[in-house]
Write a protein that holds these residues in place. Structure first.
Motif, PDB file in Angstrom:
ATOM      1  N   ASP A 171       0.874  -1.178   0.000  1.00 11.50           N
ATOM      2  CA  ASP A 171       0.000   0.000   0.000  1.00 11.50           C
ATOM      3  C   ASP A 171       0.914   1.233   0.000  1.00 11.50           C
ATOM      4  OD1 ASP A 171      -2.394   1.665   0.642  1.00 11.50           O
ATOM      5  OD2 ASP A 171      -1.272   1.971   2.495  1.00 11.50           O
ATOM      6  N   PRO A 172       0.709   2.162  -0.946  1.00  8.39           N
ATOM      7  CA  PRO A 172       1.681   3.264  -1.077  1.00  8.39           C
ATOM      8  C   PRO A 172       1.913   4.027   0.227  1.00  8.39           C
ATOM      9  CG  PRO A 172       0.176   3.254  -2.941  1.00  8.39           C
ATOM     10  CD  PRO A 172      -0.323   2.204  -1.986  1.00  8.39           C
ATOM     11  N   LYS A 173       0.847   4.326   0.957  1.00  6.07           N
ATOM     12  CA  LYS A 173       1.012   5.120   2.177  1.00  6.07           C
ATOM     13  C   LYS A 173       1.774   4.319   3.250  1.00  6.07           C
ATOM     14  CE  LYS A 173      -1.661   8.090   5.099  1.00  6.07           C
ATOM     15  NZ  LYS A 173      -2.904   8.186   5.815  1.00  6.07           N
ATOM     16  N   ALA A 174       1.342   3.067   3.447  1.00  4.03           N
ATOM     17  CA  ALA A 174       1.974   2.238   4.470  1.00  4.03           C
ATOM     18  C   ALA A 174       3.422   1.949   4.102  1.00  4.03           C
ATOM     19  CB  ALA A 174       1.189   0.937   4.646  1.00  4.03           C
ATOM     20  N   SER A 175       3.641   1.680   2.817  1.00  4.09           N
ATOM     21  CA  SER A 175       4.995   1.302   2.426  1.00  4.09           C
ATOM     22  C   SER A 175       5.945   2.496   2.552  1.00  4.09           C
ATOM     23  CB  SER A 175       4.960   0.670   1.041  1.00  4.09           C
ATOM     24  OG  SER A 175       5.720   1.342   0.136  1.00  4.09           O
ATOM     25  N   ALA A 176       5.452   3.713   2.259  1.00  7.12           N
ATOM     26  CA  ALA A 176       6.308   4.901   2.451  1.00  7.12           C
ATOM     27  C   ALA A 176       6.639   5.065   3.927  1.00  7.12           C
ATOM     28  CB  ALA A 176       5.598   6.140   1.915  1.00  7.12           C
ATOM     29  N   SER A 413      -5.522  -2.005  -8.153  1.00  9.18           N
ATOM     30  CA  SER A 413      -4.309  -2.614  -7.596  1.00  9.18           C
ATOM     31  C   SER A 413      -3.529  -1.595  -6.761  1.00  9.18           C
ATOM     32  CB  SER A 413      -3.436  -3.128  -8.745  1.00  9.18           C
ATOM     33  OG  SER A 413      -2.226  -3.607  -8.221  1.00  9.18           O
ATOM     34  N   GLN A 414      -2.840  -2.095  -5.739  1.00  8.91           N
ATOM     35  CA  GLN A 414      -1.972  -1.208  -4.951  1.00  8.91           C
ATOM     36  C   GLN A 414      -0.778  -0.749  -5.785  1.00  8.91           C
ATOM     37  OE1 GLN A 414      -1.105  -3.960  -1.723  1.00  8.91           O
ATOM     38  NE2 GLN A 414      -2.493  -2.935  -0.298  1.00  8.91           N
ATOM     39  N   VAL A 415      -0.393  -1.569  -6.754  1.00  5.69           N
ATOM     40  CA  VAL A 415       0.785  -1.243  -7.585  1.00  5.69           C
ATOM     41  C   VAL A 415       0.489  -1.586  -9.041  1.00  5.69           C
ATOM     42  CG1 VAL A 415       2.659  -1.340  -5.900  1.00  5.69           C
ATOM     43  CG2 VAL A 415       1.737  -3.444  -6.769  1.00  5.69           C
ATOM     44  N   PRO A 416      -0.284  -0.732  -9.742  1.00  6.45           N
ATOM     45  CA  PRO A 416      -0.682  -1.071 -11.108  1.00  6.45           C
ATOM     46  C   PRO A 416       0.525  -1.176 -12.056  1.00  6.45           C
ATOM     47  CG  PRO A 416      -1.688   1.010 -10.358  1.00  6.45           C
ATOM     48  CD  PRO A 416      -0.740   0.584  -9.303  1.00  6.45           C
ATOM     49  N   VAL A 417       0.438  -2.141 -12.958  1.00 11.73           N
ATOM     50  CA  VAL A 417       1.479  -2.298 -13.986  1.00 11.73           C
ATOM     51  C   VAL A 417       0.784  -2.501 -15.323  1.00 11.73           C
ATOM     52  CG1 VAL A 417       3.362  -3.758 -14.842  1.00 11.73           C
ATOM     53  CG2 VAL A 417       3.104  -3.396 -12.375  1.00 11.73           C
ATOM     54  N   SER A 418       1.156  -1.706 -16.324  1.00 12.72           N
ATOM     55  CA  SER A 418       0.646  -1.903 -17.694  1.00 12.72           C
ATOM     56  C   SER A 418       1.836  -1.895 -18.630  1.00 12.72           C
ATOM     57  CB  SER A 418      -0.291  -0.757 -18.099  1.00 12.72           C
ATOM     58  OG  SER A 418      -1.496  -0.868 -17.412  1.00 12.72           O
ATOM     59  N   ASN A 426      -1.557  -5.863 -15.999  1.00  8.22           N
ATOM     60  CA  ASN A 426      -1.270  -7.073 -15.213  1.00  8.22           C
ATOM     61  C   ASN A 426      -2.408  -7.372 -14.235  1.00  8.22           C
ATOM     62  OD1 ASN A 426       1.097  -6.371 -16.535  1.00  8.22           O
ATOM     63  ND2 ASN A 426       2.391  -7.224 -14.905  1.00  8.22           N
ATOM     64  N   HIS A 427      -2.993  -6.306 -13.682  1.00  4.78           N
ATOM     65  CA  HIS A 427      -4.091  -6.531 -12.736  1.00  4.78           C
ATOM     66  C   HIS A 427      -5.320  -7.086 -13.465  1.00  4.78           C
ATOM     67  CE1 HIS A 427      -6.208  -6.113  -8.966  1.00  4.78           C
ATOM     68  NE2 HIS A 427      -7.166  -5.411  -9.538  1.00  4.78           N
ATOM     69  N   ASP A 428      -5.584  -6.564 -14.669  1.00  2.00           N
ATOM     70  CA  ASP A 428      -6.709  -7.111 -15.448  1.00  2.00           C
ATOM     71  C   ASP A 428      -6.488  -8.594 -15.765  1.00  2.00           C
ATOM     72  OD1 ASP A 428      -8.173  -4.807 -15.426  1.00  2.00           O
ATOM     73  OD2 ASP A 428      -7.710  -4.209 -17.490  1.00  2.00           O
ATOM     74  N   GLU A 429      -5.243  -8.950 -15.989  1.00  2.90           N
ATOM     75  CA  GLU A 429      -4.947 -10.365 -16.268  1.00  2.90           C
ATOM     76  C   GLU A 429      -5.324 -11.225 -15.045  1.00  2.90           C
ATOM     77  OE1 GLU A 429      -4.084 -11.859 -18.963  1.00  2.90           O
ATOM     78  OE2 GLU A 429      -3.769 -13.843 -18.074  1.00  2.90           O
ATOM     79  N   LEU A 430      -4.909 -10.753 -13.872  1.00  2.00           N
ATOM     80  CA  LEU A 430      -5.268 -11.453 -12.626  1.00  2.00           C
ATOM     81  C   LEU A 430      -6.794 -11.536 -12.508  1.00  2.00           C
ATOM     82  CD1 LEU A 430      -4.537 -12.404  -9.629  1.00  2.00           C
ATOM     83  CD2 LEU A 430      -4.680  -9.997  -9.011  1.00  2.00           C
ATOM     84  N   ASP A 477     -13.252  -2.082  -3.281  1.00  2.00           N
ATOM     85  CA  ASP A 477     -12.814  -0.975  -4.148  1.00  2.00           C
ATOM     86  C   ASP A 477     -11.295  -0.875  -4.216  1.00  2.00           C
ATOM     87  OD1 ASP A 477     -15.387  -0.369  -4.706  1.00  2.00           O
ATOM     88  OD2 ASP A 477     -15.491   1.472  -3.513  1.00  2.00           O
ATOM     89  N   GLU A 478     -10.668  -0.823  -3.063  1.00  2.00           N
ATOM     90  CA  GLU A 478      -9.205  -0.825  -3.030  1.00  2.00           C
ATOM     91  C   GLU A 478      -8.735  -1.382  -1.697  1.00  2.00           C
ATOM     92  OE1 GLU A 478      -7.356   3.271  -2.364  1.00  2.00           O
ATOM     93  OE2 GLU A 478      -9.196   3.769  -3.441  1.00  2.00           O
ATOM     94  N   LEU A 479      -7.463  -1.759  -1.656  1.00  2.00           N
ATOM     95  CA  LEU A 479      -6.945  -2.346  -0.422  1.00  2.00           C
ATOM     96  C   LEU A 479      -6.043  -1.333   0.265  1.00  2.00           C
ATOM     97  CD1 LEU A 479      -7.317  -5.166   0.845  1.00  2.00           C
ATOM     98  CD2 LEU A 479      -5.071  -5.749  -0.051  1.00  2.00           C
ATOM     99  N   ASN A 480      -6.518  -0.800   1.374  1.00  2.34           N
ATOM    100  CA  ASN A 480      -5.710   0.139   2.166  1.00  2.34           C
ATOM    101  C   ASN A 480      -5.988  -0.159   3.636  1.00  2.34           C
ATOM    102  OD1 ASN A 480      -8.203   1.341   2.814  1.00  2.34           O
ATOM    103  ND2 ASN A 480      -8.107   2.623   0.988  1.00  2.34           N
ATOM    104  N   ALA A 481      -5.406   0.637   4.520  1.00  2.00           N
ATOM    105  CA  ALA A 481      -5.532   0.322   5.944  1.00  2.00           C
ATOM    106  C   ALA A 481      -7.006   0.247   6.356  1.00  2.00           C
ATOM    107  CB  ALA A 481      -4.789   1.370   6.769  1.00  2.00           C
ATOM    108  N   PHE A 482      -7.810   1.172   5.863  1.00  2.00           N
ATOM    109  CA  PHE A 482      -9.223   1.211   6.250  1.00  2.00           C
ATOM    110  C   PHE A 482      -9.954  -0.046   5.774  1.00  2.00           C
ATOM    111  CE2 PHE A 482     -13.661   2.565   5.902  1.00  2.00           C
ATOM    112  CZ  PHE A 482     -13.861   3.269   7.087  1.00  2.00           C
ATOM    113  N   THR A 483      -9.777  -0.389   4.498  1.00  2.00           N
ATOM    114  CA  THR A 483     -10.527  -1.548   3.979  1.00  2.00           C
ATOM    115  C   THR A 483      -9.993  -2.875   4.535  1.00  2.00           C
ATOM    116  OG1 THR A 483      -9.202  -1.593   1.948  1.00  2.00           O
ATOM    117  CG2 THR A 483     -11.259  -0.366   1.862  1.00  2.00           C
ATOM    118  N   VAL A 484      -8.719  -2.902   4.876  1.00  2.00           N
ATOM    119  CA  VAL A 484      -8.197  -4.127   5.521  1.00  2.00           C
ATOM    120  C   VAL A 484      -8.881  -4.301   6.886  1.00  2.00           C
ATOM    121  CG1 VAL A 484      -6.147  -5.220   6.524  1.00  2.00           C
ATOM    122  CG2 VAL A 484      -6.016  -4.169   4.275  1.00  2.00           C
ATOM    123  N   GLY A 485      -9.093  -3.193   7.585  1.00  2.00           N
ATOM    124  CA  GLY A 485      -9.827  -3.252   8.856  1.00  2.00           C
ATOM    125  C   GLY A 485     -11.257  -3.741   8.638  1.00  2.00           C
TER     126      GLY A 485
END
Ligand SMILES: O=P(O)(O)OC[C@H]1O[C@H](O)[C@H](O)[C@@H](O)[C@@H]1O
Length: 553
Positions: A171-176, A413-418, A426-430, A477-485
């Motif tokens: 998660d960008p915020k947590a990882s920073a 995705s937390q880390v989108p790759v195209s 890559n996320h669409d592939e998953l 919708d997305e995976l961040n600290a709030f939605t993990v809770g």
């Protein structure tokens, strides 16, 4: 004497049994053609959407399940939990993990005391401590910043924190916020796990966190002594005060171990181990790694789902719906297993955590009053992230035994790759797999379809899929600290709903004890044999043979 309530419940159970027999004549292939049914079998709550149209349920059987919930008094039982009633009757305890994430303004009482101020006192203490460690204001014995943390704990004092740690790593915020820091977990009482946990770590920059509700768990205490010896050997015994802190309900035990209770973070007996990730058990290691703000968001997310669970009508209540589906599949359709399949690598530790939450809670065979349950209750839970599972055990799910599946995925995705030139991101592939698998399970592939495709006759039986295999699909919708809770609380409450419907105690775990007692006998034997060469005695022939072989090695 059979009460009116029991007769009422018995009637609801009978109606559901009949509905379950009728389900044999229905195929998901047909049920999924009914647009009204599909539209009715969707529920949502901020950031979460659940589609349960691929369960082997009609709208009528779903109504019967809601009716059963009413007749067993589900809403009263939920209210009793939130009110702090002592619903863990075999241990005489309240069940108040929801209080751990309640805002300061809330008031939740047990034994005549509002527990919310104490919860926030500990949270404030954790914030103060973790801020100091992270900023370098708290340093190790040689004056260096403690950049690395080894969190020792097992079961509920390990699985939940590790699930959240992994879910937020990218998660960008947590990882920073985690930049330059490392968090390792040490659970198994295996010297190999110790070696793995401290590989590459320097005692001078390492903080050891001992997490144990009881502070007596054999595995955790030996690992704690092993890590203490490592610190003492490198830095001397005075270093323990700077390099070791604890999380426990047993502050006397913490002191006896040699950790200053000032450096201990408490919680309470009304927090069950497997429900403790939102107590200091999870908050201390996670705040050390990601900072207190991120963890506050996680607690806020869990609280948001608690409020949804407490207030939403059953028909729109995600944990209630998921719990009722669990009861339907386990008790009425007789499926003994269920799979949790996140199409999201960040959720790789969701299934191991939910395994404990669910199987330790609902792996029971008697009701609250001690009478035989006489129906199948908690299922076997297992799971792996998709698509890894597809290349491992999905063969069985498609053509072998019937395993209801819970598919979970994240929209962003937390880390989108195209990649340029690739047809999809890559996320669409998953996600292509996430959408395809539930339909493959539900629709299957008939022998006729195989023949139309020109499959050789002798291969037709091998390439036929009966289908009609149930699943639910959840989109976050997305995976961040709030939605993990939110996600954590959602699955905790699913288990609680199921236990309430079955009328069992989902909050004790007596079944774990017998093995611990027997391990003590073996420990005594190993001590005697190693020190005085004592003969192996008092065990059955098989264990005697195995112990002799082990001791001769
Ligand atoms: O936190 P602790 O007291 O060390 O307990 C750790 C674990 O011990 C036992 O195995 C219980 O069954 C678990 O529910 C608990 O989480």
């Amino acid at each position: 004497m059979v009460s009116v309530v029991e007769t009422d419940v018995a009637a609801a159970l009978d109606a559901l049994k009949n509905a379950a027999s009728a389900a044999d004549d229905m195929h998901l292939r047909d049920l999924l053609m009914d647009e009204d049914r599909c539209a009715a079998m969707v529920a949502s709550h901020t950031g979460f959407l659940l589609d349960y149209s691929r369960q082997r349920l009609t709208k009528d059987s779903m109504s019967l399940l809601f009716d059963l919930a009413r007749r067993v008094g589900l809403s009263d039982k939920i209210a009793a939990m939130f009110n702090g009633d002592k619903i863990n009757t075999t241990e005489g305890r309240s069940v108040l993990h929801v209080a751990l994430r309640a805002p300061k303004t809330a008031s939740i009482t047990t034994d005549g005391t509002d527990v919310v101020p104490a919860v926030h006192e500990v949270l404030d203490k954790i914030k103060g401590f973790t801020d100091k460690v992270r900023s370098g204001a708290w340093v190790g014995a040689t004056g260096k910043t403690l950049t690395d943390v080894v969190a020792i704990g097992i079961g509920g004092s390990y699985l939940g924190p590790e699930f959240v740690f992994e879910a937020l790593r990218m998660d960008p915020k947590a990882s920073a916020a985690a930049s330059g820091r490392r968090l390792r977990f040490l659970a198994n009482v295996d010297p190999v796990d110790v070696a793995r946990a401290r590989e590459g770590l320097n005692p001078e920059t390492t903080l050891v966190l001992v997490i144990s509700k009881t502070f007596t768990t054999a595995e955790t205490m030996l690992n704690a002594r092993t890590m203490r010896a490592w610190i003492v050997k490198a830095l001397g015994s005075d270093a323990v005060a700077k390099h070791m802190v604890a999380v426990s309900t047993n502050l006397k035990g913490v002191e006896a171990f040699g950790i200053n209770p000032e450096n201990a973070f408490g919680f309470w007996d009304w927090v069950g181990g497997r429900y403790s990730v939102s107590s200091a058990v999870g908050v201390v290691p996670l705040a050390l790694q990601y900072g207190f703000d991120v963890v506050s968001n996680f607690l806020a997310g869990a609280h948001d789902m608690d409020e949804h669970f407490k207030t939403a009508p059953a028909e729109q209540n995600l944990p209630v719906i998921m719990g009722l589906i669990g009861v339907w599949n386990s008790t009425f359709l007789g499926y003994s297993t269920r799979a949790l399949l996140p199409y999201q690598q960040a959720l790789l530790k969701l299934a191991p955590h939910i395994q404990q939450v669910d199987m330790e809670s609902n792996g029971k065979r008697v009701r609250l009053d001690g009478s035989e349950l006489n129906m199948e209750a908690g299922p076997i839970n297992f799971g792996e992230p998709g698509t890894n599972g597809q290349h491992s055990f999905y063969q069985l799910i498609h053509q072998g035994r019937l395993v209801p599946c819970d598919f979970v995925a994240v929209i962003k995705s937390q880390v989108p790759v195209s990649l340029p030139g690739e047809p999809v991101s890559n996320h669409d592939e998953l996600m292509s797999n996430f959408f395809a698998q539930p339909d493959a399970l539900a629709f299957g592939k008939s022998a006729e379809q195989c023949r139309v495709e020109g499959i050789r006759e002798e291969l037709v039986p091998h390439k036929t899929f009966r289908g009609n295999r149930p699943s639910s699909s959840m989109l976050i919708d997305e995976l961040n600290a709030f939605t993990v809770g939110q996600l954590l609380a959602l699955f905790e409450h699913r288990t609680v709903v199921e236990g309430f419907i079955w009328g069992i105690n989902s909050f004790d775990q007596w079944g774990v004890e017998l093995g611990k007692v027997l391990a003590k006998d073996v420990r005594t034997q190993l001590t005697a044999s190693r020190s005085d060469g004592a003969d192996v005695s008092g065990f059955n022939p098989s264990t005697t043979m195995l112990l002799k072989k082990y001791l001769s090695g």
